[in-house]
Design a protein around this motif. Structure first.
Motif, PDB file in Angstrom:
ATOM      1  N   GLN A   1      54.845  20.457  16.147  1.00  0.00           N
ATOM      2  CA  GLN A   1      54.504  19.518  15.081  1.00  0.00           C
ATOM      3  C   GLN A   1      55.717  18.649  14.747  1.00  0.00           C
ATOM      4  N   ASP A   2      55.433  17.441  14.312  1.00  0.00           N
ATOM      5  CA  ASP A   2      56.501  16.493  14.003  1.00  0.00           C
ATOM      6  C   ASP A   2      56.956  16.678  12.561  1.00  0.00           C
ATOM      7  N   THR A   3      57.628  17.810  12.332  1.00  0.00           N
ATOM      8  CA  THR A   3      58.216  18.096  11.023  1.00  0.00           C
ATOM      9  C   THR A   3      59.676  18.473  11.229  1.00  0.00           C
ATOM     10  N   PRO A   4      60.511  18.279  10.217  1.00  0.00           N
ATOM     11  CA  PRO A   4      61.918  18.663  10.377  1.00  0.00           C
ATOM     12  C   PRO A   4      62.100  20.121  10.775  1.00  0.00           C
ATOM     13  N   ALA A   5      61.332  21.010  10.182  1.00  0.00           N
ATOM     14  CA  ALA A   5      61.481  22.438  10.494  1.00  0.00           C
ATOM     15  C   ALA A   5      61.081  22.732  11.934  1.00  0.00           C
ATOM     16  N   ALA A   6      59.978  22.154  12.396  1.00  0.00           N
ATOM     17  CA  ALA A   6      59.520  22.404  13.757  1.00  0.00           C
ATOM     18  C   ALA A   6      60.471  21.805  14.779  1.00  0.00           C
ATOM     19  N   ARG A   7      60.980  20.606  14.496  1.00  0.00           N
ATOM     20  CA  ARG A   7      61.934  19.991  15.423  1.00  0.00           C
ATOM     21  C   ARG A   7      63.234  20.781  15.457  1.00  0.00           C
ATOM     22  N   ALA A   8      63.640  21.316  14.317  1.00  0.00           N
ATOM     23  CA  ALA A   8      64.867  22.113  14.277  1.00  0.00           C
ATOM     24  C   ALA A   8      64.741  23.354  15.154  1.00  0.00           C
ATOM     25  N   GLU A   9      63.582  24.028  15.081  1.00  0.00           N
ATOM     26  CA  GLU A   9      63.359  25.180  15.955  1.00  0.00           C
ATOM     27  C   GLU A   9      63.354  24.762  17.417  1.00  0.00           C
ATOM     28  N   MET A  10      62.703  23.642  17.711  1.00  0.00           N
ATOM     29  CA  MET A  10      62.641  23.148  19.089  1.00  0.00           C
ATOM     30  C   MET A  10      64.040  22.884  19.634  1.00  0.00           C
ATOM     31  N   TYR A  11      64.834  22.136  18.896  1.00  0.00           N
ATOM     32  CA  TYR A  11      66.182  21.816  19.367  1.00  0.00           C
ATOM     33  C   TYR A  11      67.039  23.072  19.484  1.00  0.00           C
ATOM     34  N   SER A  12      66.910  23.967  18.527  1.00  0.00           N
ATOM     35  CA  SER A  12      67.741  25.175  18.527  1.00  0.00           C
ATOM     36  C   SER A  12      67.475  26.039  19.747  1.00  0.00           C
ATOM     37  N   TRP A  13      66.205  26.304  20.037  1.00  0.00           N
ATOM     38  CA  TRP A  13      65.892  27.172  21.168  1.00  0.00           C
ATOM     39  C   TRP A  13      66.126  26.475  22.502  1.00  0.00           C
ATOM     40  N   LEU A  14      65.888  25.176  22.553  1.00  0.00           N
ATOM     41  CA  LEU A  14      66.174  24.464  23.804  1.00  0.00           C
ATOM     42  C   LEU A  14      67.666  24.500  24.099  1.00  0.00           C
ATOM     43  N   MET A  15      68.489  24.293  23.084  1.00  0.00           N
ATOM     44  CA  MET A  15      69.939  24.344  23.299  1.00  0.00           C
ATOM     45  C   MET A  15      70.411  25.770  23.574  1.00  0.00           C
ATOM     46  N   PHE A  16      69.706  26.752  23.040  1.00  0.00           N
ATOM     47  CA  PHE A  16      70.020  28.145  23.354  1.00  0.00           C
ATOM     48  C   PHE A  16      69.838  28.406  24.845  1.00  0.00           C
ATOM     49  N   VAL A  17      68.764  27.868  25.403  1.00  0.00           N
ATOM     50  CA  VAL A  17      68.568  27.984  26.852  1.00  0.00           C
ATOM     51  C   VAL A  17      69.647  27.211  27.594  1.00  0.00           C
ATOM     52  N   ALA A  18      69.941  26.003  27.110  1.00  0.00           N
ATOM     53  CA  ALA A  18      70.894  25.133  27.808  1.00  0.00           C
ATOM     54  C   ALA A  18      72.306  25.687  27.802  1.00  0.00           C
ATOM     55  N   SER A  19      72.738  26.221  26.666  1.00  0.00           N
ATOM     56  CA  SER A  19      74.137  26.650  26.535  1.00  0.00           C
ATOM     57  C   SER A  19      74.328  28.148  26.688  1.00  0.00           C
ATOM     58  N   GLY A  20      73.225  28.915  26.646  1.00  0.00           N
ATOM     59  CA  GLY A  20      73.325  30.360  26.731  1.00  0.00           C
ATOM     60  C   GLY A  20      72.652  30.943  27.954  1.00  0.00           C
ATOM     61  N   ILE A  21      71.326  30.908  27.968  1.00  0.00           N
ATOM     62  CA  ILE A  21      70.566  31.529  29.058  1.00  0.00           C
ATOM     63  C   ILE A  21      71.010  31.013  30.419  1.00  0.00           C
ATOM     64  N   GLY A  22      70.977  29.702  30.602  1.00  0.00           N
ATOM     65  CA  GLY A  22      71.289  29.134  31.913  1.00  0.00           C
ATOM     66  C   GLY A  22      72.695  29.440  32.401  1.00  0.00           C
ATOM     67  N   PRO A  23      73.723  29.059  31.631  1.00  0.00           N
ATOM     68  CA  PRO A  23      75.083  29.290  32.115  1.00  0.00           C
ATOM     69  C   PRO A  23      75.433  30.761  32.319  1.00  0.00           C
ATOM     70  N   TYR A  24      75.033  31.622  31.393  1.00  0.00           N
ATOM     71  CA  TYR A  24      75.419  33.027  31.527  1.00  0.00           C
ATOM     72  C   TYR A  24      74.638  33.729  32.632  1.00  0.00           C
ATOM     73  N   CYS A  25      73.365  33.362  32.795  1.00  0.00           N
ATOM     74  CA  CYS A  25      72.625  33.923  33.929  1.00  0.00           C
ATOM     75  C   CYS A  25      73.214  33.441  35.243  1.00  0.00           C
ATOM     76  N   GLY A  26      73.550  32.164  35.297  1.00  0.00           N
ATOM     77  CA  GLY A  26      74.144  31.631  36.517  1.00  0.00           C
ATOM     78  C   GLY A  26      75.447  32.315  36.877  1.00  0.00           C
ATOM     79  N   GLN A  27      76.287  32.543  35.888  1.00  0.00           N
ATOM     80  CA  GLN A  27      77.563  33.210  36.155  1.00  0.00           C
ATOM     81  C   GLN A  27      77.351  34.690  36.505  1.00  0.00           C
TER      82      GLN A  27
END
Length: 231
Positions: free
Chosen positions: A82-108
């Motif tokens: 949904q296009d709400t500040p709270a929903a976008r905040a969750e979206m950005y937070s979890w996407l960046m969690f994958v980008a900066s956490g899941i991907g790099p640490y799994c790769g290493q």
């Protein structure tokens, strides 16, 4: 038409899934990373980081798989919360969690467990610990909701799916016993026709499978410094 530069590894497959889910027309361009094709000048003109995936949408280039997911989500308006500040905040937070956490640490973790030369005990311990920590966070999060952002399947689930596919290779054969909610998410996405089409893309081309000495030179160019230094 979108030109999608692809290799059948976790990050490109996230994009393949989104394209297949939305039905956007695209041209698939194989990039055989174990042959070093990602280091060609033509590819680096699209992705200067020399990593797959990369994408051209007309004259617009997009690189980094998470940026590509955001770009496609904004372009289509599909599989977004949904296009709400709270929903976008969750979206950005979890996407960046994958980008900066899941991907790099799994790769290493994969690198040091399966490919790095000895000695590597300290590095294996560090990245295995961190990979487990990140996936446990995702597992605990999914214990109380159907999808990463709640009740609806979104492109954030696709980002998680790309790496969830290889969890046993990253963490070991007992991983699913400890991460049942991640396994549930993986199974539910795997059952979707779009995921099956995305997985099947790798059969359209013959990618180099073995990591021989030539592949090591292009995948791990940092090792050349050890040779030059007499290490």
């Amino acid at each position: 038409m979108i030109q999608f530069h692809f290799h059948p590894s976790p990050n490109p497959l996230k994009i393949a899934l989104y394209l297949e889910e939305t039905g956007l027309p695209y041209e698939l361009v194989p990039v055989d990373t174990r042959k070093g094709e990602q280091h060609s000048e033509a590819f680096k003109a699209i992705n200067p980081n020399a990593k797959t995936p990369a994408m051209l949408d007309g004259e617009t280039r997009v690189f980094d798989s998470n940026a590509m997911l955001l770009y496609l989500a904004e372009k289509t308006g599909r599989f977004v919360p949904q296009d709400t500040p709270a929903a976008r905040a969750e979206m950005y937070s979890w996407l960046m969690f994958v980008a900066s956490g899941i991907g790099p640490y799994c790769g290493q973790a994969v690198h040091f467990k399966h490919f790095a030369p000895e000695p590597k005990a300290y590095a294996v311990n560090r990245y295995d610990f961190e990979a487990w920590r990140h996936w446990t966070i995702v597992n605990d999060h999914l214990a109380t909701r159907a999808w990463m952002l709640g009740d609806e399947y979104t492109f954030v689930d696709m980002a998680v799916w790309g790496w969830a596919r290889v969890v046993p290779f990253v963490l070991g054969g007992d991983a699913w016993e400890k991460l049942p909610h991640v396994k549930r998410l993986l199974d539910e996405i795997n059952a979707r026709p779009a995921a099956q089409r995305a997985e099947a893309l790798k059969t359209r081309f013959q990618f180099k499978a073995e990591v021989d000495e030539d592949a090591r030179k292009v995948l791990f160019p940092q090792n050349a410094r050890l040779v030059d230094a007499g290490g």
